[in-house]
Design an enzyme around this catalytic site. Structure first.
Site, PDB file in Angstrom:
ATOM      1  N   GLU A  91      28.774 -28.793 -40.668  1.00  0.00           N
ATOM      2  CA  GLU A  91      27.330 -28.814 -40.881  1.00  0.00           C
ATOM      3  C   GLU A  91      26.666 -29.839 -39.972  1.00  0.00           C
ATOM      4  O   GLU A  91      27.233 -30.898 -39.693  1.00  0.00           O
ATOM      5  CB  GLU A  91      27.011 -29.120 -42.345  1.00  0.00           C
ATOM      6  CG  GLU A  91      27.396 -27.977 -43.273  1.00  0.00           C
ATOM      7  CD  GLU A  91      27.118 -28.252 -44.733  1.00  0.00           C
ATOM      8  OE1 GLU A  91      27.029 -27.277 -45.492  1.00  0.00           O
ATOM      9  OE2 GLU A  91      26.996 -29.429 -45.126  1.00  0.00           O
ATOM     10  N   CYS A 113      37.007 -34.895 -43.852  1.00  0.00           N
ATOM     11  CA  CYS A 113      37.122 -36.334 -43.618  1.00  0.00           C
ATOM     12  C   CYS A 113      38.316 -36.872 -44.392  1.00  0.00           C
ATOM     13  O   CYS A 113      38.578 -36.453 -45.519  1.00  0.00           O
ATOM     14  CB  CYS A 113      35.847 -37.055 -44.055  1.00  0.00           C
ATOM     15  SG  CYS A 113      35.844 -38.827 -43.654  1.00  0.00           S
ATOM     16  N   CYS A 341      22.571 -37.691 -47.216  1.00  0.00           N
ATOM     17  CA  CYS A 341      23.761 -38.505 -46.974  1.00  0.00           C
ATOM     18  C   CYS A 341      24.788 -38.299 -48.079  1.00  0.00           C
ATOM     19  O   CYS A 341      24.471 -38.376 -49.263  1.00  0.00           O
ATOM     20  CB  CYS A 341      23.385 -39.981 -46.904  1.00  0.00           C
ATOM     21  SG  CYS A 341      22.439 -40.415 -45.443  1.00  0.00           S
TER      22      CYS A 341
END
Length: 355
Positions: A91, A113, A341
């Protein structure tokens, strides 16, 4: 599979053109046009050498990354789900600036991640692979194209999307050069920020690269114990060691470093935490961005974090400013489409195409 022009340097392309019988000097123009036109080559402008554009279109793909889905938030933030050549997805996010003609972009550096930050949705997806420099460049071009379609200019980019940029540093630095340098994207070095959870060797490597870009460090706690519970990287590197590496970066750069601090109710948001953070920062030239927590459900440890209330956030801000720390309370961008975030996960089933 045809290679993408986004993966090539000027020297790479010059060698190819020479093999085809064209002047090497055409490579710079080809790539400048490619970046300026958001990944396309057209007949516009002065004429191209006979047959060159046709040969380029045959031998090179416009890009290996395709738009799989697009979603627009109430505040105008746009999230793009991009499908890579191997079928994986990442994304990228475009955030409109308060100036009507500008926008900022958020790029991913990895598929997933490995950092395991407890309050981050990306961590819940695990790590799949690093992105290539070209795949990051193609995110940039997709966002530049998206901004242009909205009458805006992509003014800045931050490597704060999916992944830890410093664990893919060589590719990230190559992408930064292609995005910032006038030979390619021409965005400008000072318009690029690379974020990290605080990997000391990576910060030192970034310092050694001496690119003139900005650094942001996700601290999220003023003490090692709290930080280690939130970020596994906090168990590897003490805050003092991270800030020492930041000092080395800043000594060569001369600009303030950004500290990212996500406010979590009852975890790191008390007035005492703020005073501790101010003491840790001391006289360093840093800008603290206080971030509103964007809920992602249960964390990796099974904790259901909550955002700090307005009163607690305001008090935290006041405590820092009273001690001379430059601080801003950032509003979330695109939380209603999971574009804020800590919310990026690149799940196709959660993102529908919108026009």
């Amino acid at each position: 599979m045809r290679p993408s022009l986004a993966e090539l340097s000027v020297d790479d392309l010059a060698s190819v053109l020479a093999q085809w019988g064209y002047k090497r000097s055409h490579a710079g123009r080809v790539l400048r046009e490619y970046y300026a036109r958001c990944g396309e080559l057209t007949e516009a402008g002065r004429p191209w050498p006979a047959g060159l554009l046709e040969r380029l279109r045959i031998e090179f793909a416009p890009g290996g990354t395709a738009l799989a889905a697009r979603q627009v938030a109430a505040d105008g933030t746009t999230k793009l789900l991009l499908r890579l050549a191997d079928g994986r997805t990442v994304e990228a996010v475009l955030m409109p600036d308060y100036r009507a003609d500008r926008a900022a972009g958020c790029l991913s550096s990895q598929v997933g991640c490995a950092m395991g930050c407890d309050f981050c949705a990306t961590a819940q997806s695990g790590f799949e692979r690093n992105l290539t420099a070209g795949e990051m460049v193609e995110q940039f071009l997709a966002l530049r194209r998206e901004a242009a379609s909205a009458g805006r200019k992509l003014q800045t980019v931050v490597f704060m999307g999916m992944g830890e940029p410093l664990l893919n540093l060589d590719a990230v630095l190559t992408a930064v050069r292609r995005i910032a340098d006038n030979t390619y994207g021409g965005l400008g070095w000072r318009q690029v920020t690379v974020s990290t959870v605080g990997l000391v060797p990576g910060i030192d490597a970034l310092t050694a690269a001496d690119l003139g870009i900005n650094l942001a460090v996700s601290l999220h706690a003023p003490d090692d114990a709290t930080r280690a519970a939130l970020l596994p990287a906090g168990r590897r590197f003490a805050i003092a060691d991270i800030l020492a590496a930041v000092d080395r970066f800043q000594a060569s750069r001369g600009r303030p470093v950004i500290i990212q601090y996500c406010l979590l109710k009852g975890v790191n948001d008390s007035a005492a935490h703020a005073r501790m953070l101010a003491a840790v920062i001391g006289s360093r030239r840093m800008h603290v961005n206080l971030l509103h927590y964007n809920p992602t459900g249960l964390s990796l440890r099974g904790v259901r974090y909550e955002p700090s209330g307005d009163e607690a956030a305001a008090q935290f801000l006041a405590e820092l400013r009273a001690r001379g720390v430059v601080t801003h309370l950032r509003r979330s961008r695109g939380p209603d489409i999971d574009a804020a975030c800590g919310q990026l996960r690149a799940k196709r089933g959660e993102l529908s195409v919108q026009s």
